[in-house]
Design a protein around this motif. Structure first.
Motif, PDB file in Angstrom:
ATOM      1  N   VAL A  49      38.201  39.951  39.970  1.00  0.00           N
ATOM      2  CA  VAL A  49      38.973  41.165  40.218  1.00  0.00           C
ATOM      3  C   VAL A  49      38.859  42.030  38.969  1.00  0.00           C
ATOM      4  N   ASN A  50      38.147  43.140  39.094  1.00  0.00           N
ATOM      5  CA  ASN A  50      37.911  44.037  37.953  1.00  0.00           C
ATOM      6  C   ASN A  50      37.279  43.297  36.777  1.00  0.00           C
ATOM      7  N   GLY A  51      36.354  42.388  37.104  1.00  0.00           N
ATOM      8  CA  GLY A  51      35.664  41.650  36.066  1.00  0.00           C
ATOM      9  C   GLY A  51      36.451  40.482  35.492  1.00  0.00           C
ATOM     10  N   GLN A  52      37.659  40.232  35.995  1.00  0.00           N
ATOM     11  CA  GLN A  52      38.498  39.135  35.501  1.00  0.00           C
ATOM     12  C   GLN A  52      38.534  38.022  36.532  1.00  0.00           C
ATOM     13  N   ALA A  53      38.377  36.784  36.084  1.00  0.00           N
ATOM     14  CA  ALA A  53      38.451  35.631  36.984  1.00  0.00           C
ATOM     15  C   ALA A  53      39.906  35.351  37.342  1.00  0.00           C
ATOM     16  N   VAL A  54      40.221  35.414  38.633  1.00  0.00           N
ATOM     17  CA  VAL A  54      41.583  35.200  39.120  1.00  0.00           C
ATOM     18  C   VAL A  54      41.590  33.972  40.030  1.00  0.00           C
TER      19      VAL A  54
END
Length: 775
Positions: free
Chosen positions: A539-544
Motif C-alpha cells: 500500500v503506497n510502497g509500504q508492506a501491510v
C-alpha cells in the motif's frame, strides 16, 4: 469518585458509608462543641489538652468527609485545623470574637450535615465564606474577626431560591433534557433509512412491472396469429356430419380461447393503470423521503449546534490546575493554549476532561524538571506546556499537548516493559524508537519510583488511549530526548450517527467506521507477498499485513469464504499509525449508520463497538477498530509466553492476598475495607500505628494501607519502623492521607512508602491498581 463510571454496587457502598459518616460526624461535632464550651472557662494549664482534643476531632471529621466526597465539610474542617494549630502553638489568642467564630463554624458544619448528598456534591458558598473567615483570623487581630469584609451567605430555610437573571434570548435547559432530545433526534435516522429502503423496494417493483410489460408485449404477435387462425373458416367442416360432435367440441374450445384472448387484451389496460399507480407512489415516496431527509438533517444539525461548545470551556480551569501541580513539586510552568475557539460536541469535551488532565499531570511530573535542573541544562527555569487545538477537516479536530521537558527515556520504557512482561529484553532492545514509545500506553507500565495520586500507577496513559479510542479518535506520541514530548489526539467534532463501510464476511454483515478506513483494494492473488511468515500487500510502497476478517473474529469458515477467486477484496484500516488490511468476501458500500449500545447484558464485547439497524431492519454489528487491530496483531505475531503467564497469574492474586488497613477514622476505615473486600482481598484493620505494628508482628500480611495523621504513632513513623524491622522491611506500604503537599510526599518517599494517595483526589480504581501492582 472519579476515574470510571460508578456501578450500582459502588453506589450502594457509598450510600452505606455516608450513613456511617453521619453518625461519626455528629459525634465529632458534639465533641468539638462541648470541648469549646469547656475551653472558655478552663484554667490555662488545661487549655492545651482541650485544644488538642478539638483539633483531633476536626482532623478526623475532615478525613471522613473527604473519604465520602463531601468536600464542603472538608473545606471548613481544613481551615478549622489551621486555626486550632495556631492556638496550640500560641501564635493567636483565644479571644471572645474567635470563640464566637469557632462556634459559628461548628454551626456551619451542622447546617452542611443536614443537607442531602447531591447538594453537598456542589460548591457551597456558606462553606467557602466560613473557611475564608477562619483563614482571615490567622492574619488579622482577633478583635476584627467579628467584622468580616463580606457578609455571610447563609440563606434562611424558608427563603425561596431566586435564579440569576437570564437574557431574554436564552433559556436554561438541563443537560439531561438536552441529551434526551438529542437521542430522539438521532433516532430519526432509523425511519429515514427505512424510508430510503421502501423507496428502493418500490423502484424495484416498478422495474419488475416494466420487465413484465416488455415480456407481455413480445407475446402480442403470437396471440394475434392464434386469434386469426381461430376466426378463419375450416374447409369441408360443414359436409362432415359424422364429425359433428368433434366440431362442437372445437367450437367450444375456440370460444374459450377467444375469451382468453379478450382478457389478455384487457390486461394491457390494467397493466397501464397499475404502472401509472406505481409511478405515482414512487414519486410520492421519493418526495416524502426527500422531505424527511431534509427535515431530519436540519433538526439534527440544529440539535448538534446546541450541543457544541468552544474548546476553551474545557481549558478554563487548566491554568490553575497546572500552577497548583507545579507548585506542589517545586517547579514553575507556563501553560499556553491555542485554538480554544473551535466548537466541539459537549459530550466529547466531557469525556476528554480526564484524559487531558492525565496528560498535563504526566507532563509536569515526568517531563518538566525543577528550575535548577533546567538551568543546568541551559534551558529557561520556567517550563512550558502547550495545548493547541486545530481543525483537520470538516469532521475532525486535532489536540496537541506538548512540553519542552526532558522527553521520554526510551531505555527506561523498554526496561519497565520488560519488567512488566510486555516484551522480552531481546525484543525491547531491538524495537525501533517509535515502537518503544508506543509501549507507554500499556496498562501498568510506569517509570516512576513511587506511586502517588499524580503518577506511578502506569494507568494514566492507558486510560487516555482507551477514552480517546472509545470516542472514535486516535492518539500518537512524539518525543525527543531533552527537547520535549508531544501527544497528538485526533477526535471527531460530533458524536452521533457516522458513515460506515458495510462488508460481508462468512455470510454475516459488519460495519467498519469509515473514519479509520484508508482505502478499499481489489488485488490479484499474485500481489500477496509473504514476509516473515505472514501475508502482506503493498500500500503506497509500504508492506501491510493481510489477515482474514473472519479469522480475526474467530468465525467458522464458510464455503463462500473458501471459494477460490481470481482476486481478493481488502479493507485497509489505519489507526494511531497502526495499519492493517482485512480480507473480506464482499463490500456493499458506505452508508450512514447510527450506533446503538449492546445493552447491559453485553456491556463489553471484544471487537464489537455496538450495533446498527439497516433500513431493511437487519441488525448489523459495528466493529471496534482498536480491539480489531489488537486481535489482528495476535494473529500476525505469535503471543509471548511472558505476557500470557502474567495474565493468568493476575486472576487469582486477590484471593491470596491479606491486607492490613491502619486508620483512626471509622468512616475511612469502613470505606477502605469495603473497597478491598469487594475486590476479593482479605482485610484486617487497626486503629492507629501502634495497634498496626503489633498486628503486623503477630500476623502475616502482604500489604499495609495506612493513614498518616493518627494518635500514638502516625503513618510516617509506622513506615519507618517497618523498614527498620528485618522481618517487615520489604512489606509494601500505601499511605492514604489528607496531607497532599510536596513536603509530605517527599517525606513519604524518604521513609520508604511505596505509594502515596491523597484523599482529596481519592479514586478507588487508583487504590486497587496500586495494590495490584505492589502485590
Amino acid at each position: 469518585m472519579s476515574g470510571h463510571p460508578p456501578d450500582k454496587k459502588s453506589d450502594g457502598l457509598l450510600e452505606r458509608l455516608r450513613v456511617t459518616f453521619q453518625a461519626e460526624a455528629d459525634e465529632h461535632l458534639k465533641s468539638m462543641s462541648s470541648g469549646l464550651l469547656t475551653l472558655e472557662h478552663a484554667p490555662s494549664g488545661e487549655s492545651k489538652s482541650l485544644i488538642e482534643a478539638i483539633f483531633r476531632s476536626a482532623h478526623s471529621l475532615k478525613g471522613a468527609a473527604q473519604a465520602v466526597n463531601l468536600e464542603p465539610i472538608g473545606v471548613v474542617c481544613q481551615s478549622l485545623e489551621s486555626v486550632l494549630a495556631a492556638l496550640k502553638a500560641g501564635r493567636i489568642e483565644l479571644a471572645p470574637p474567635l470563640v464566637n467564630l469557632l462556634h459559628e463554624s461548628f454551626d456551619t458544619i451542622g447546617h452542611l450535615l443536614s443537607m442531602d448528598a447531591v447538594s453537598l456534591g456542589r460548591p457551597q458558598p456558606l462553606a467557602v465564606t466560613t473557611a475564608r473567615r477562619l483563614d482571615d483570623a490567622l492574619k488579622e487581630p482577633p478583635a476584627n474577626v467579628e467584622q468580616p469584609d463580606e457578609p455571610a451567605t447563609e440563606m434562611p430555610a424558608d427563603m425561596p431560591y431566586v435564579a440569576p437573571s437570564v437574557a431574554p434570548e436564552t433559556v436554561r435547559v438541563s443537560i439531561a433534557k438536552l441529551d434526551t432530545v438529542m437521542r430522539h433526534v438521532e433516532e430519526l435516522l432509523a425511519p429515514r433509512l427505512a424510508a430510503s429502503q421502501r423507496l428502493l423496494e418500490l423502484r424495484e417493483a416498478v422495474a419488475m412491472l416494466a420487465t413484465w410489460k416488455k415480456q407481455r408485449a413480445r407475446l402480442q404477435p403470437a396471440l394475434r396469429v392464434i386469434e386469426h387462425s381461430l376466426l378463419a373458416p375450416t374447409p369441408g367442416a360443414a359436409g362432415e356430419r359424422d364429425g359433428r360432435g368433434a366440431l362442437n367440441g372445437a367450437a367450444n374450445r375456440k370460444q374459450e380461447l377467444l375469451k382468453l384472448l379478450e382478457y389478455l387484451d384487457g390486461e394491457q389496460v390494467q397493466m397501464k393503470v397499475l404502472e401509472d399507480h406505481l409511478a405515482h407512489l414512487s414519486r410520492s415516496a421519493e418526495h416524502d423521503q426527500r422531505v424527511l431527509t431534509g427535515m431530519s438533517d436540519n433538526l439534527l444539525r440544529d440539535c448538534k449546534d446546541m450541543q457544541l461548545l468552544p474548546f476553551s470551556s474545557l481549558l478554563e480551569g487548566f491554568p490553575r490546575l497546572v500552577r497548583g501541580l507545579a507548585r506542589e513539586q517545586g517547579k514553575t510552568v507556563e501553560l499556553l493554549m491555542q485554538g480554544g475557539d473551535i466548537d466541539i460536541d459537549r459530550r466529547i469535551l466531557d469525556a476528554m476532561k480526564d484524559p487531558l488532565i492525565h496528560l498535563l499531570r504526566n507532563s509536569i511530573d515526568h517531563g518538566i524538571s525543577t528550575p535548577t535542573v533546567r538551568s543546568a541544562k541551559g534551558k529557561p527555569p520556567q517550563g512550558r506546556i502547550t495545548v493547541a487545538i486545530s481543525q483537520k477537516d470538516s469532521g475532525k479536530v486535532e489536540v496537541v499537548v506538548a512540553d519542552d521537558g526532558v522527553g521520554i527515556d526510551v531505555a527506561a520504557v523498554r526496561a519497565a516493559a520488560g519488567k512488566l512482561g510486555v516484551i522480552s529484553l531481546q525484543d525491547g532492545g531491538g524495537a525501533d524508537e517509535q515502537d518503544a514509545l508506543a509501549l507507554v500506553f500499556k496498562s501498568g507500565l510506569s517509570t516512576s519510583p513511587i506511586i502517588t495520586d499524580v503518577s506511578g500507577r502506569g494507568l494514566g496513559l492507558a486510560i487516555v488511549r482507551e477514552k480517546v479510542e472509545k470516542l472514535g479518535g486516535s492518539i500518537a506520541i512524539e518525543s525527543h530526548r531533552d527537547a520535549g514530548t508531544a501527544f497528538r489526539i485526533v477526535l471527531p467534532l460530533m458524536l452521533a450517527n457516522f458513515h460506515g463501510l458495510i462488508v460481508r464476511e462468512g455470510g454475516q454483515l459488519f460495519v467498519i467506521p469509515t473514519i479509520h478506513v484508508e482505502r478499499v483494494v481489489r488485488l490479484p492473488h499474485s500481489d500477496i507477498r509473504t514476509v516473515e511468515n505472514r501475508e502482506t500487500i503493498s500500500v503506497n510502497g509500504q508492506a501491510v499485513s493481510l489477515v482474514a476478517l473472519g479469522e480475526v473474529l474467530e468465525m467458522l469458515p464458510s464455503r463462500a469464504g473458501q471459494a477460490q477467486r481470481d482476486s481478493i477484496l481488502a479493507v485497509v484500516v489505519d489507526m494511531a499509525h497502526v495499519k492493517m488490511a482485512f480480507r473480506v468476501d464482499e463490500i456493499l458500500g458506505g452508508h450512514e449508520v447510527l450506533v446503538k449500545p449492546l445493552g447491559r447484558q453485553l456491556v463489553r464485547v471484544r471487537n464489537i463497538a455496538g450495533a446498527s439497524v439497516l433500513g431493511t431492519g437487519q441488525v448489523v454489528p459495528v466493529l471496534n477498530i482498536s480491539d480489531l487491530l489488537k486481535s489482528a496483531m495476535k494473529q500476525v505475531f505469535k503471543p509471548r509466553a511472558a505476557s500470557t503467564g502474567l495474565a493468568h497469574d493476575k486472576g487469582d492474586i486477590a484471593e491470596k492476598c491479606s491486607i492490613l488497613v491502619v486508620e483512626d477514622s471509622i468512616t475511612s476505615r469502613s470505606l477502605l475495607k469495603g473497597i478491598l473486600e469487594t475486590a476479593g482481598y482479605q482485610v484486617s484493620t487497626a486503629v492507629d500505628g501502634v495497634d498496626g505494628f503489633t498486628t503486623l508482628k503477630t500476623g502475616k500480611f502482604d500489604l499495609v494501607i495506612s493513614d498518616v495523621e493518627m494518635p500514638r504513632m502516625d503513618g510516617f513513623d509506622l513506615t519507618a519502623k517497618l523498614r527498620a524491622d528485618k522481618q517487615l522491611a520489604d512489606l509494601p506500604v500505601v499511605l492514604v492521607t489528607a496531607l497532599g503537599s510536596r513536603e509530605h510526599r517527599e517525606r513519604g518517599i524518604d521513609v520508604g512508602a511505596n505509594a502515596y494517595i491523597v484523599k482529596s483526589n481519592f479514586d478507588q480504581s487508583n487504590l486497587l491498581d496500586a495494590v495490584r501492582r505492589l502485590v
